[in-house]
Design an enzyme around this catalytic site. Structure first.
Site, PDB file in Angstrom:
ATOM      1  N   SER A  13       0.877  -1.160   0.121  1.00  0.00           N
ATOM      2  CA  SER A  13       0.200   0.130   0.197  1.00  0.00           C
ATOM      3  C   SER A  13       0.679   1.124   0.102  1.00  0.00           C
ATOM      4  O   SER A  13       0.547   2.322  -0.681  1.00  0.00           O
ATOM      5  CB  SER A  13      -0.946   0.154   1.243  1.00  0.00           C
ATOM      6  OG  SER A  13      -0.287   0.092   2.276  1.00  0.00           O
ATOM      7  N   ASN A  14       2.068   1.301   0.586  1.00  0.00           N
ATOM      8  CA  ASN A  14       2.923   2.228   0.658  1.00  0.00           C
ATOM      9  C   ASN A  14       3.451   2.623  -0.629  1.00  0.00           C
ATOM     10  O   ASN A  14       3.588   3.669  -1.308  1.00  0.00           O
ATOM     11  CB  ASN A  14       4.064   2.338   1.642  1.00  0.00           C
ATOM     12  CG  ASN A  14       3.566   2.531   3.170  1.00  0.00           C
ATOM     13  OD1 ASN A  14       3.460   3.770   3.343  1.00  0.00           O
ATOM     14  ND2 ASN A  14       3.408   1.759   4.014  1.00  0.00           N
ATOM     15  N   ARG A  65      22.521 -15.262   2.220  1.00  0.00           N
ATOM     16  CA  ARG A  65      21.996 -13.883   2.090  1.00  0.00           C
ATOM     17  C   ARG A  65      22.592 -13.067   0.763  1.00  0.00           C
ATOM     18  O   ARG A  65      21.975 -12.287   0.039  1.00  0.00           O
ATOM     19  CB  ARG A  65      22.270 -12.986   3.462  1.00  0.00           C
ATOM     20  CG  ARG A  65      21.260 -11.996   3.571  1.00  0.00           C
ATOM     21  CD  ARG A  65      21.484 -11.280   5.010  1.00  0.00           C
ATOM     22  NE  ARG A  65      20.794 -12.233   5.983  1.00  0.00           N
ATOM     23  CZ  ARG A  65      19.615 -11.740   6.461  1.00  0.00           C
ATOM     24  NH1 ARG A  65      18.660 -10.989   5.754  1.00  0.00           N
ATOM     25  NH2 ARG A  65      19.027 -12.593   7.250  1.00  0.00           N
ATOM     26  N   LEU A  93      18.755  -6.297   4.924  1.00  0.00           N
ATOM     27  CA  LEU A  93      19.919  -6.150   3.792  1.00  0.00           C
ATOM     28  C   LEU A  93      21.305  -6.008   4.580  1.00  0.00           C
ATOM     29  O   LEU A  93      21.664  -5.342   5.443  1.00  0.00           O
ATOM     30  CB  LEU A  93      19.790  -4.880   3.060  1.00  0.00           C
ATOM     31  CG  LEU A  93      18.313  -4.997   2.189  1.00  0.00           C
ATOM     32  CD1 LEU A  93      18.060  -3.442   1.569  1.00  0.00           C
ATOM     33  CD2 LEU A  93      18.789  -6.015   1.008  1.00  0.00           C
ATOM     34  N   HIS A 109       9.376   3.021   8.481  1.00  0.00           N
ATOM     35  CA  HIS A 109       9.380   2.225   9.623  1.00  0.00           C
ATOM     36  C   HIS A 109       8.115   2.436  10.495  1.00  0.00           C
ATOM     37  O   HIS A 109       8.050   3.856  10.910  1.00  0.00           O
ATOM     38  CB  HIS A 109      10.715   2.320  10.538  1.00  0.00           C
ATOM     39  CG  HIS A 109      10.720   1.166  11.599  1.00  0.00           C
ATOM     40  ND1 HIS A 109      10.729  -0.041  11.410  1.00  0.00           N
ATOM     41  CD2 HIS A 109      10.189   1.503  13.021  1.00  0.00           C
ATOM     42  CE1 HIS A 109      10.846  -0.528  12.763  1.00  0.00           C
ATOM     43  NE2 HIS A 109      10.743   0.314  13.622  1.00  0.00           N
ATOM     44  N   GLU A 143      23.211  -0.322  10.139  1.00  0.00           N
ATOM     45  CA  GLU A 143      22.491  -0.548  11.384  1.00  0.00           C
ATOM     46  C   GLU A 143      21.091  -0.544  11.219  1.00  0.00           C
ATOM     47  O   GLU A 143      20.467   0.583  10.841  1.00  0.00           O
ATOM     48  CB  GLU A 143      22.882   0.293  12.563  1.00  0.00           C
ATOM     49  CG  GLU A 143      22.778   0.022  13.791  1.00  0.00           C
ATOM     50  CD  GLU A 143      22.968   0.897  14.830  1.00  0.00           C
ATOM     51  OE1 GLU A 143      22.316   0.858  15.847  1.00  0.00           O
ATOM     52  OE2 GLU A 143      23.731   1.940  14.695  1.00  0.00           O
ATOM     53  N   ASP A 145      17.254   0.098  11.048  1.00  0.00           N
ATOM     54  CA  ASP A 145      16.293   1.179  11.180  1.00  0.00           C
ATOM     55  C   ASP A 145      16.789   2.245  12.289  1.00  0.00           C
ATOM     56  O   ASP A 145      16.311   2.846  13.144  1.00  0.00           O
ATOM     57  CB  ASP A 145      15.162   0.743  12.332  1.00  0.00           C
ATOM     58  CG  ASP A 145      14.368  -0.411  11.408  1.00  0.00           C
ATOM     59  OD1 ASP A 145      14.218  -0.224  10.061  1.00  0.00           O
ATOM     60  OD2 ASP A 145      13.618  -1.543  12.331  1.00  0.00           O
ATOM     61  N   GLU A 174       1.162   6.837   7.272  1.00  0.00           N
ATOM     62  CA  GLU A 174       2.362   6.500   6.522  1.00  0.00           C
ATOM     63  C   GLU A 174       2.046   6.899   4.739  1.00  0.00           C
ATOM     64  O   GLU A 174       3.010   7.425   4.232  1.00  0.00           O
ATOM     65  CB  GLU A 174       2.383   4.870   6.459  1.00  0.00           C
ATOM     66  CG  GLU A 174       3.167   4.258   7.922  1.00  0.00           C
ATOM     67  CD  GLU A 174       3.353   3.047   7.806  1.00  0.00           C
ATOM     68  OE1 GLU A 174       3.846   2.412   6.815  1.00  0.00           O
ATOM     69  OE2 GLU A 174       3.097   2.270   8.589  1.00  0.00           O
TER      70      GLU A 174
HETATM   71  C1  GAR Z   1       4.041  -0.675   6.687  1.00  0.00           C
HETATM   72  O1  GAR Z   1       3.435  -0.379   7.996  1.00  0.00           O
HETATM   73  C2  GAR Z   1       5.554  -0.418   6.907  1.00  0.00           C
HETATM   74  O2  GAR Z   1       5.710   0.585   7.690  1.00  0.00           O
HETATM   75  C3  GAR Z   1       5.991  -1.609   7.371  1.00  0.00           C
HETATM   76  O3  GAR Z   1       5.279  -2.772   7.001  1.00  0.00           O
HETATM   77  C4  GAR Z   1       3.945  -2.156   6.330  1.00  0.00           C
HETATM   78  C5  GAR Z   1       4.005  -2.596   4.956  1.00  0.00           C
HETATM   79  O4  GAR Z   1       2.787  -2.183   4.418  1.00  0.00           O
HETATM   80  N1  GAR Z   1       7.390  -1.903   7.459  1.00  0.00           N
HETATM   81  C6  GAR Z   1       8.193  -2.433   8.377  1.00  0.00           C
HETATM   82  O5  GAR Z   1       7.723  -3.039   9.304  1.00  0.00           O
HETATM   83  C7  GAR Z   1       9.737  -2.406   8.069  1.00  0.00           C
HETATM   84  N2  GAR Z   1      10.603  -2.853   9.141  1.00  0.00           N
HETATM   85  P1  GAR Z   1       2.309  -2.156   3.147  1.00  0.00           P
HETATM   86  O6  GAR Z   1       2.889  -3.317   2.316  1.00  0.00           O
HETATM   87  O7  GAR Z   1       0.954  -1.970   2.689  1.00  0.00           O
HETATM   88  O8  GAR Z   1       2.986  -0.814   2.349  1.00  0.00           O
END
Ligand code: GAR
Length: 193
Positions: A13-14, A65, A93, A109, A143, A145, A174
């Site tokens: 969605s983001n 990885r 990563l 995040h 590092e 986040d 977001e």
């Molecule tokens: C979002 O809330 C994003 O902030 C989080 O995953 C979700 C993805 O939603 N990201 C993390 O947790 C990264 N560590 P989306 O696929 O609908 O954008």
């Protein structure tokens, strides 16, 4: 015009909000949406919007990885992005991969960093009795986040909130925050060239 690649793991969605914003006078355009999960719902949504997609299944690289990242690099380097946006990308990563895109990789995040890096951010904020939660867009450094913060959005934590209800409230923010930060980041003259 800046070229943007977006890495996702799920519904995206983001990613959708970022792609939808990159039209008209926006200083960037999406060139690739890539996922570590071939089943990620966001891949079809991106393809439906005419954006090139790629999938590199991390499960084919069990414990390797570096091999996974080498495979992910192929479509990325072919797309030659100026900026990489992690948008719900749930793989850590390596420093080698991150360093390659130093200063031009962003992440969103779901917490008010530096609070709650890692997973289960909403449950941890509720458990701690915090009055507010939110989301952070930051530059990615090796590092987890921890890179420079480019923008944050805040929401209240309400009585009776569950991790799910709080996540939904944060996600709305977001969707405003990430496009606004990317627009500003991509238009920064210092990054031209
Ligand atoms: C979002 O809330 C994003 O902030 C989080 O995953 C979700 C993805 O939603 N990201 C993390 O947790 C990264 N560590 P989306 O696929 O609908 O954008």
């Amino acid at each position: 015009m800046k070229k943007v690649a977006i890495l996702i793991s799920g519904g995206g969605s983001n990613m959708l909000r970022l792609v939808e914003d990159m039209t008209g006078d926006h200083p960037a355009r999406p060139v690739l949406v890539a996922s570590n999960d071939p089943e990620a719902g966001g891949l079809k949504k991106a393809a439906d919007l005419g954006v090139a997609t790629a999938a590199v299944d991390h499960r084919a690289f069990r414990g390797d990885r570096a091999g996974f990242e080498a495979a992910l690099l192929k479509p990325l380097l072919a797309a030659d992005p100026d900026i990489i946006c992690l948008a719900g990308f749930m793989r850590i990563l390596t420093p080698a991969f991150v360093s390659r895109f130093s200063g031009r990789m962003l992440n969103i995040h779901p917490s008010l960093l530096p609070k709650y890096p890692g997973l289960n951010t909403h449950a941890r904020a509720i458990q701690a009795g915090d009055a507010e939660a939110g989301a952070t867009v930051h530059e990615v450094i090796p590092e987890l986040d921890a890179g420079p913060i480019l923008g944050q959005a805040r929401v209240p934590i309400l009585p009776g909130d569950t991790p799910e209800s709080l996540a939904a409230r944060v996600l709305v923010e977001e969707h405003r925050l990430y496009p606004a930060v990317l627009r500003h980041f991509a238009s920064d003259d210092c990054r031209d060239g």
